[in-house]
Scaffold this motif. Structure first.
Motif, PDB file in Angstrom:
ATOM      1  N   MET A 140      -0.516   2.007 -12.431  1.00 55.43           N
ATOM      2  CA  MET A 140      -0.769   1.064 -11.348  1.00 55.43           C
ATOM      3  C   MET A 140      -0.479  -0.353 -11.825  1.00 55.43           C
ATOM      4  O   MET A 140      -0.389  -0.615 -13.022  1.00 55.43           O
ATOM      5  CB  MET A 140      -2.206   1.194 -10.873  1.00 55.43           C
ATOM      6  N   ASN A 162      -3.252  -3.252  -6.711  1.00 58.79           N
ATOM      7  CA  ASN A 162      -2.975  -2.811  -5.342  1.00 58.79           C
ATOM      8  C   ASN A 162      -1.736  -1.940  -5.228  1.00 58.79           C
ATOM      9  O   ASN A 162      -1.411  -1.459  -4.157  1.00 58.79           O
ATOM     10  CB  ASN A 162      -2.829  -4.030  -4.429  1.00 58.79           C
ATOM     11  N   ALA A 174       0.827  -1.209   0.000  1.00 58.02           N
ATOM     12  CA  ALA A 174       0.000   0.000   0.000  1.00 58.02           C
ATOM     13  C   ALA A 174       0.855   1.250   0.000  1.00 58.02           C
ATOM     14  O   ALA A 174       0.481   2.269  -0.580  1.00 58.02           O
ATOM     15  CB  ALA A 174      -0.921  -0.001   1.218  1.00 58.02           C
ATOM     16  N   TRP A 228      -4.759   4.540  -2.245  1.00 59.36           N
ATOM     17  CA  TRP A 228      -3.377   4.089  -2.104  1.00 59.36           C
ATOM     18  C   TRP A 228      -2.648   5.112  -1.232  1.00 59.36           C
ATOM     19  O   TRP A 228      -2.391   6.235  -1.716  1.00 59.36           O
ATOM     20  CB  TRP A 228      -2.677   4.025  -3.455  1.00 59.36           C
ATOM     21  N   LEU A 275       0.365   1.335  -6.578  1.00 55.79           N
ATOM     22  CA  LEU A 275       0.410   2.553  -7.384  1.00 55.79           C
ATOM     23  C   LEU A 275       1.876   2.885  -7.646  1.00 55.79           C
ATOM     24  O   LEU A 275       2.627   3.147  -6.725  1.00 55.79           O
ATOM     25  CB  LEU A 275      -0.271   3.710  -6.656  1.00 55.79           C
ATOM     26  N   ARG A 279      -8.698  -1.245  -7.444  1.00 52.29           N
ATOM     27  CA  ARG A 279      -7.876  -1.841  -6.384  1.00 52.29           C
ATOM     28  C   ARG A 279      -8.558  -3.082  -5.806  1.00 52.29           C
ATOM     29  O   ARG A 279      -7.932  -4.122  -5.616  1.00 52.29           O
ATOM     30  CB  ARG A 279      -7.642  -0.817  -5.275  1.00 52.29           C
TER      31      ARG A 279
END
Lengths: 420, 190
Positions: free
Chosen positions: B105, B51, A242, B135, B53, B45
């Protein structure tokens, strides 16, 4: 004078995974309270790997708030690229990440090659791969050495710099300079490998694994090193993805994300190597990942030396490629091409492309927009250091100042690349 | 998944979001409306596995594709498009608006990375919704583009200058930013 009794600031236990704070993910606001002091850590400090500024709020010796500030070596690379022809951009690229310089060139050159659709000869691809791996060794050696100095282990710095010098000697042998070489060019590499390079490089490959064993003996088995590194800056795979971590920082959490495997470029699909992953995602695993990757790099270099075919090292499309020097004395057309390429440059079809490569620090991407002219319309670099330094705050908070040094060191940021 | 399939999937999930799609030289490219950006990104996402970036890149298209005859420092920015004396001059398509913000992404985990580019077009002064909630890594990416390109990301928790000094005037990567001869901007220069 009486001293006020106050409870010590709570310190997170080791191996506590970093949590993404509410609000801005890369900044942690200090709690309201007395006795907190705000310290400007950097921008000029030996442990900040350049000019990273950390605005740290301390409760005693414990970090309770942190805001990282970058931009102290911003030199406008992206703006500069827009003022230069494509050719003149190549020497600029390696000056961003001055430790893993070759990957920067590869990303820029690869992006332009993809836009103009030029075919790179087989041998040139092998040579590029070889130097990309030599450069990865160079970067990891600098990382090992400098983090050794941060922990007070002076000798490992000298050992690492000794081998780094060997790598730079190999670079000098083939490219003429030790760093920032402008060796990969659109359509191939500048020159073929010189005589004697193979012997010297093989000597290096024979020597290097033993030397890596030595570093691991010095550091990995060292109780002081282990106690400073184990469990510090732990991050879970989900948080790491993330937060956009890549390279060894992400692989240390166990995610085998390596662009040499997932988005292969050059000749990586033909090579046999392992993607090194860690287990717990702490500073020690990041260190171990880099150290073990060095073995893999040596393996790749050996395979490159064995399997490299003979043949040309430069494409033949004279609209993009400089003609050989010798031809300029005999051929009028070559002279004209040379003159036009150097003064005006070549035109690149309009379009956009994103070309990522696996730098020593992670995904280094070059995003390029062309308007059909001889200069890039826009160049943007996805710098892995820039991204990974965002997690400094969440990894350092509720830990001691000394652990913050380990966190910054183990993320292996290069400020030249973060600021560009 | 090809660009057309992806566009259909996104359209059915977030109606009225996708303006256009193209195959792209390197990866599928979707053009979406700025107001639907966060919904599209959340869908990509969660449902499409994007998931990771990679980057947020803003591009200033002031004068892009125009015939500019002149010299450095014209009103439109600068002469980047001088006609070469050889090679086929290809004129690019005119951009719909001045700025394009492109999001690269990928999927990190099992299987291929399946890269995707998302783009939104805005004019000067228009805001783009921030994707930090989708993100978290977008934090510094958006601050960088705000700093250097002057794109305002609405809803960003900490939208301040990141790279340039905090009291800097102007956004250096814009095409109308003067190159050469600008006054030295240091706080102690007075």
């Amino acid at each position: 004078m009486s001293t006020v009794e106050r409870p010590p600031a709570p310190v997170e236990p080791l191996f506590t995974p970093a949590k993404i704070p509410p609000g801005a993910p890369s900044k942690i606001d200090p709690p309201a309270g007395e006795d907190l002091i705000t310290v400007n850590f950097g921008p000029n400090h030996p442990s900040t790997h350049g000019v990273l500024r950390l605005i740290v709020t301390l409760d005693g010796e414990v970090v309770v708030g942190l805001d990282a500030d970058i931009g102290y070596v911003h030199t406008g690379f992206e703006k500069n690229f827009e003022q230069k022809t494509y050719w003149k951009g190549i020497p600029y690229a390696p000056r961003m990440d001055y430790v893993a310089f070759f990957a920067n060139e590869l990303a820029y050159v690869g992006a332009v090659e993809k836009l103009i659709g030029i075919e790179v000869p087989e041998r040139a691809q092998w040579i590029r791969t070889l130097f990309a791996e030599l450069n990865r060794l160079h970067s990891h050696l600098v990382y090992l050495g400098t983090s050794g100095v941060e922990m007070g282990a002076m000798s490992v710095f000298f050992y690492c710099l000794r081998e780094r010098d060997y790598v730079l000697d190999l670079f000098e042998m083939a490219t003429g300079v030790r760093m920032h070489d402008r060796y990969p060019q659109f359509g191939g590499v500048a020159e073929d490998l010189p005589k004697g390079f193979y012997a010297e490089c093989r000597k290096f490959c024979r020597m290097m694994p033993r030397r890596i064993d030595e570093y691991l003996d010095l550091l990995a088995g060292n109780p002081v090193w282990e106690s400073r590194y184990r469990g510090i800056g732990t991050i879970s795979p989900e948080t790491a993805i993330a937060m956009g971590l890549s390279g060894p920082n992400l692989r240390a959490t166990g995610v085998p994300y390596d662009l040499r495997r997932t988005d292969p470029y050059s000749v990586y699909p033909q090579l046999d190597f392992d993607v090194v992953v860690g287990e717990r995602g702490d500073a020690y695993d990041r260190f171990l990942c880099r150290a073990k990757e060095m073995y893999e790099s040596v393996r790749i270099i050996e395979q490159c030396l064995d399997k490299m075919p003979s043949g040309p090292v430069m494409a033949t499309d004279r609209k993009y490629v400089l003609p050989p020097r010798a031809e300029l004395h005999t051929s009028m057309e070559s002279l004209i091409h040379h003159f036009k390429l150097v003064t005006e440059g070549f035109r690149v079809p309009p379009g956009q492309v994103y070309f990522p490569v696996e730098s020593a620090r992670g995904e280094f991407g070059c995003y390029l927009v062309s308007d059909g002219g001889t200069q890039p319309w826009r160049v943007h670099f996805r710098a892995p250091s820039f991204v990974s330094l965002q997690v400094t705050a969440m990894m350092s908070v509720n830990r001691y100042v000394g652990d913050m040094i380990v966190v910054v060191g183990s993320l292996d940021g290069v400020m030249g690349e973060a600021d560009r | 998944m090809t660009a057309a399939q992806l566009a259909t999937a996104v359209r059915s999930a977030v109606p009225g979001s996708v303006v256009g799609h193209e195959k792209g030289l390197d990866m599928p490219t979707l053009t979406v409306k700025p107001e639907k950006l966060v919904d599209v990104c959340t869908y990509l996402r969660d449902e499409q596995g994007k998931n990771f970036l990679s980057a947020v890149s803003a591009v200033d298209h002031l004068g892009y594709g125009d015939e500019v005859a002149g010299y450095f420092g014209t009103e439109r920015g600068r002469d980047i498009n001088s006609t070469g004396s050889w090679g086929a001059p290809i004129t690019p398509e005119p951009p719909p608006k001045r700025f394009a913000i492109r999001y690269h992404m990928a999927h990190v985990g099992d299987g291929p990375t399946d890269r995707l580019r998302l783009q939104v077009w805005v004019d000067d002064g228009e805001e783009v919704p921030s994707v930090v909630s989708v993100w978290p890594t977008a934090d510094w990416h958006e601050r960088e583009q705000y700093d250097l390109m002057g794109i305002v990301f609405a809803g960003h928790p900490n939208l301040r200058r990141l790279i340039m000094p905090h009291d800097w005037d102007g956004h250096p990567l814009r095409k109308d930013y003067p190159i050469g001869g600008e006054p030295v901007q240091f706080t102690d220069a007075e």
